[in-house]
Design an enzyme around this catalytic site. Structure first.
Site, PDB file in Angstrom:
ATOM      1  N   GLU A  35       0.795  -1.237   0.000  1.00 47.82           N
ATOM      2  CA  GLU A  35       0.000   0.000   0.000  1.00 47.82           C
ATOM      3  C   GLU A  35       0.827   1.285   0.000  1.00 47.82           C
ATOM      4  O   GLU A  35       0.613   2.169   0.828  1.00 47.82           O
ATOM      5  CB  GLU A  35      -0.977  -0.017   1.193  1.00 47.82           C
ATOM      6  CG  GLU A  35      -1.885  -1.223   1.189  1.00 47.82           C
ATOM      7  CD  GLU A  35      -2.757  -1.357   2.426  1.00 47.82           C
ATOM      8  OE1 GLU A  35      -2.762  -0.441   3.266  1.00 47.82           O
ATOM      9  OE2 GLU A  35      -3.430  -2.396   2.559  1.00 47.82           O
TER      10      GLU A  35
ATOM     11  N   GLU B 267      -6.265 -10.741  -1.189  1.00 51.13           N
ATOM     12  CA  GLU B 267      -7.041 -10.520   0.054  1.00 51.13           C
ATOM     13  C   GLU B 267      -8.528 -10.398  -0.261  1.00 51.13           C
ATOM     14  O   GLU B 267      -9.219  -9.529   0.256  1.00 51.13           O
ATOM     15  CB  GLU B 267      -6.560  -9.235   0.757  1.00 51.13           C
ATOM     16  CG  GLU B 267      -5.089  -9.203   1.055  1.00 51.13           C
ATOM     17  CD  GLU B 267      -4.655  -7.973   1.853  1.00 51.13           C
ATOM     18  OE1 GLU B 267      -5.520  -7.245   2.355  1.00 51.13           O
ATOM     19  OE2 GLU B 267      -3.425  -7.754   1.969  1.00 51.13           O
TER      20      GLU B 267
HETATM   21  O1  G3I Z   1      -3.049  -7.643  18.681  1.00 54.76           O
HETATM   22  C1  G3I Z   1      -3.885  -6.650  19.331  1.00 54.76           C
HETATM   23  C2  G3I Z   1      -4.281  -7.139  20.655  1.00 54.76           C
HETATM   24  O2  G3I Z   1      -3.114  -7.236  21.479  1.00 54.76           O
HETATM   25  C3  G3I Z   1      -5.285  -6.156  21.260  1.00 54.76           C
HETATM   26  O3  G3I Z   1      -5.752  -6.646  22.467  1.00 54.76           O
HETATM   27  C4  G3I Z   1      -6.476  -5.971  20.317  1.00 54.76           C
HETATM   28  C5  G3I Z   1      -7.472  -4.968  20.818  1.00 54.76           C
HETATM   29  O4  G3I Z   1      -8.110  -4.268  19.775  1.00 54.76           O
HETATM   30  O5  G3I Z   1      -5.987  -5.528  19.083  1.00 54.76           O
HETATM   31  C6  G3I Z   1      -5.114  -6.437  18.487  1.00 54.76           C
HETATM   32  O6  G3I Z   1      -4.684  -5.930  17.272  1.00 54.76           O
HETATM   33  C7  G3I Z   1      -5.622  -5.918  16.211  1.00 54.76           C
HETATM   34  C8  G3I Z   1      -5.100  -6.805  15.101  1.00 54.76           C
HETATM   35  O7  G3I Z   1      -5.921  -6.692  13.965  1.00 54.76           O
HETATM   36  C9  G3I Z   1      -5.004  -8.259  15.526  1.00 54.76           C
HETATM   37  O8  G3I Z   1      -6.239  -8.749  15.839  1.00 54.76           O
HETATM   38  C10 G3I Z   1      -5.782  -4.485  15.738  1.00 54.76           C
HETATM   39  O9  G3I Z   1      -6.442  -3.727  16.732  1.00 54.76           O
HETATM   40  C11 G3I Z   1      -6.582  -4.441  14.450  1.00 54.76           C
HETATM   41  O10 G3I Z   1      -6.578  -3.110  13.925  1.00 54.76           O
HETATM   42  C12 G3I Z   1      -5.952  -5.365  13.453  1.00 54.76           C
HETATM   43  O11 G3I Z   1      -6.714  -5.313  12.262  1.00 54.76           O
HETATM   44  C13 G3I Z   1      -6.111  -5.884  11.123  1.00 54.76           C
HETATM   45  C14 G3I Z   1      -5.748  -4.796  10.124  1.00 54.76           C
HETATM   46  O12 G3I Z   1      -5.221  -5.403   8.936  1.00 54.76           O
HETATM   47  C15 G3I Z   1      -4.674  -3.846  10.661  1.00 54.76           C
HETATM   48  O13 G3I Z   1      -3.467  -4.496  10.795  1.00 54.76           O
HETATM   49  C16 G3I Z   1      -7.120  -6.837  10.508  1.00 54.76           C
HETATM   50  O14 G3I Z   1      -7.361  -7.928  11.402  1.00 54.76           O
HETATM   51  C17 G3I Z   1      -6.585  -7.365   9.180  1.00 54.76           C
HETATM   52  O15 G3I Z   1      -7.598  -8.096   8.508  1.00 54.76           O
HETATM   53  C18 G3I Z   1      -6.181  -6.199   8.290  1.00 54.76           C
HETATM   54  O16 G3I Z   1      -5.610  -6.726   7.112  1.00 54.76           O
HETATM   55  C19 G3I Z   1      -5.228  -5.769   6.119  1.00 54.76           C
HETATM   56  C20 G3I Z   1      -4.009  -6.322   5.394  1.00 54.76           C
HETATM   57  O17 G3I Z   1      -3.006  -6.615   6.326  1.00 54.76           O
HETATM   58  C21 G3I Z   1      -3.507  -5.329   4.351  1.00 54.76           C
HETATM   59  N1  G3I Z   1      -4.576  -4.942   3.439  1.00 54.76           N
HETATM   60  C22 G3I Z   1      -5.810  -4.474   4.048  1.00 54.76           C
HETATM   61  C23 G3I Z   1      -6.320  -5.502   5.059  1.00 54.76           C
HETATM   62  C24 G3I Z   1      -7.627  -5.063   5.655  1.00 54.76           C
HETATM   63  O18 G3I Z   1      -7.443  -3.873   6.376  1.00 54.76           O
END
Ligand code: G3I
Length: 368
Positions: A160, A265
């Site tokens: 991205e 994805e």
């Molecule tokens: O790991 C922490 C945990 O310690 C904490 O307790 C919890 C509380 O909210 O959050 C956890 O982290 C979360 C993580 O996912 C793991 O579950 C983040 O808040 C959350 O924002 C994160 O979301 C992910 C997002 O990427 C941001 O990294 C989504 O699951 C994931 O599907 C999404 O994937 C992305 C691809 O990597 C790139 N392209 C877009 C796609 C969708 O956004």
């Protein structure tokens, strides 16, 4: 029944049982001209690491022959504190997928999101120097790629970096190093493992302007004699947009640059759009009931039918380009674990994937 007959009956039974329940049994993957992949969630990786056998893991083994960690191999989980790498969860996942013969992809080496604060900043919170960032990039990328050498087939090296209007995203990486941060990332990854596939990955490929810039990145790397294997099209789309043609144009454009493409994805949101099409994770919209029309986990049959037809149309297009498509990966196993339930509006109930909330393959998946 004589001894020979009973042995062959037993063998047939064993084969039938394996086909119905075993790792190599027949599933969606067996009907595809490319690898069919799925993103594996942190919860599923936790089950793997603890040796639990679950319905979700069975479904994955039966129906998919490629996997990627949805979150567990991003910069923040792998190196939360500078110099302290945490590989346990990712190792359990990669060992499991290798053991089950699935193509394992690494996601992601450099992304502006889920990036630990220390990576691009100094102690004063301000952007770090060019030298410092290059040093940190080289250390992170080389340590991680070397750690998984021979165990993952390839990496999303950069994720991205380009906006919908074709300009470069003003990420910290870009602010400090300009567009060449991409070139450095590919260089470090290739130096760590010359056999590893190296991919550029992005969303919003309905934008011809974005695609032109991505194509120019491919050309630039190639003109420097550097390795880039392909462009990943994330394909976070909606039930009514974008057009299939816009993605077909993107595929043709990248293939003409001499690289492979992958659908990395995929999911199809059925919910009302809160605004335009984006996978920009920092975006949030306030919950409103009208934005969540089917909150009880039951999608009306006519909408499910429309969703199945939309998936089938896209897969027909992918099949036409099978010679250039490395894999088609869905972003999550079942509707209950999709990131779209919380994006861009927290607390919604979306239905974007191939498996229902009660862990059944949706009937129309047979027609993909
Ligand atoms: O790991 C922490 C945990 O310690 C904490 O307790 C919890 C509380 O909210 O959050 C956890 O982290 C979360 C993580 O996912 C793991 O579950 C983040 O808040 C959350 O924002 C994160 O979301 C992910 C997002 O990427 C941001 O990294 C989504 O699951 C994931 O599907 C999404 O994937 C992305 C691809 O990597 C790139 N392209 C877009 C796609 C969708 O956004």
């Amino acid at each position: 029944m004589n001894k020979k007959q009973s042995i062959s009956t037993l063998t047939a039974l064993a084969v039938a049982t394996t086909m119905a329940f075993g790792a190599n049994s027949t599933g969606l993957k067996d009907n595809m001209p490319f690898k069919l992949g799925v993103a594996v969630s942190n919860a599923q990786i936790n089950d793997i690491a603890n040796g639990r056998k679950t319905q979700a893991l069975d479904l994955i083994k039966r129906n998919f022959n490629q996997v990627v960690a949805e979150n567990a191999m991003k910069d923040q989980p792998l190196q939360p504190i500078e110099g302290h790498f945490a590989f346990d969860a990712a190792d359990a996942f990669v060992d499991w997928s290798n053991k089950n013969g699935m193509k394992t992809m690494g996601h992601v080496l450099l992304w502006h999101s889920q990036l630990p604060g220390w990576f691009t900043r100094g102690d004063n919170g301000k952007l770090c120097s060019r030298e410092k960032l290059l040093d940190r990039m080289e250390n992170h990328i080389k340590t991680v790629v070397t750690h998984f050498k021979g165990r993952v087939a390839g990496w999303d090296v950069v994720n991205e970096a380009v906006e919908g209007d074709g300009s470069y995203r003003r990420s910290d990486f870009y602010k400090i190093l300009g567009e060449e941060f991409i070139d450095y990332a590919f260089k470090f990854a290739h130096e760590a493992d010359p056999d590893c596939e190296l991919w550029y990955n992005d969303y919003g490929n309905e934008s011809a302007k974005k695609n032109e810039t991505i194509a120019s990145i491919v050309r630039r790397l190639k003109s420097k004699g550097m390795r880039i294997d392909g462009v990943g099209l994330q394909t976070h789309i909606r039930i009514d947009s974008p057009s299939i043609e816009s993605y077909e144009n993107a595929i043709n454009l990248f293939v003409a640059e001499g690289v492979k493409v992958a659908i990395t994805e995929m999911d199809i949101s059925v919910l009302p759009s809160a605004w335009g099409l984006t996978a920009e994770v920092s975006t949030k919209v306030e919950y409103r009931e009208k934005l969540n029309p089917w909150p009880d986990g039951n999608l009306p049959p006519e909408v499910d039918k429309q969703l199945g037809e939309r998936y089938a149309e896209w897969f027909r297009m992918f099949r036409r380009h099978a010679a250039s498509i490395d894999r088609v990966t869905v972003w999550g196993l079942s509707d209950s674990s999709s990131w779209l339930n919380d994006f861009p509006v927290p607390g919604r109930t979306d239905y974007p994937l191939l498996v229902t909330r009660d862990m059944k393959l949706k009937p129309w998946t047979k027609s993909l």
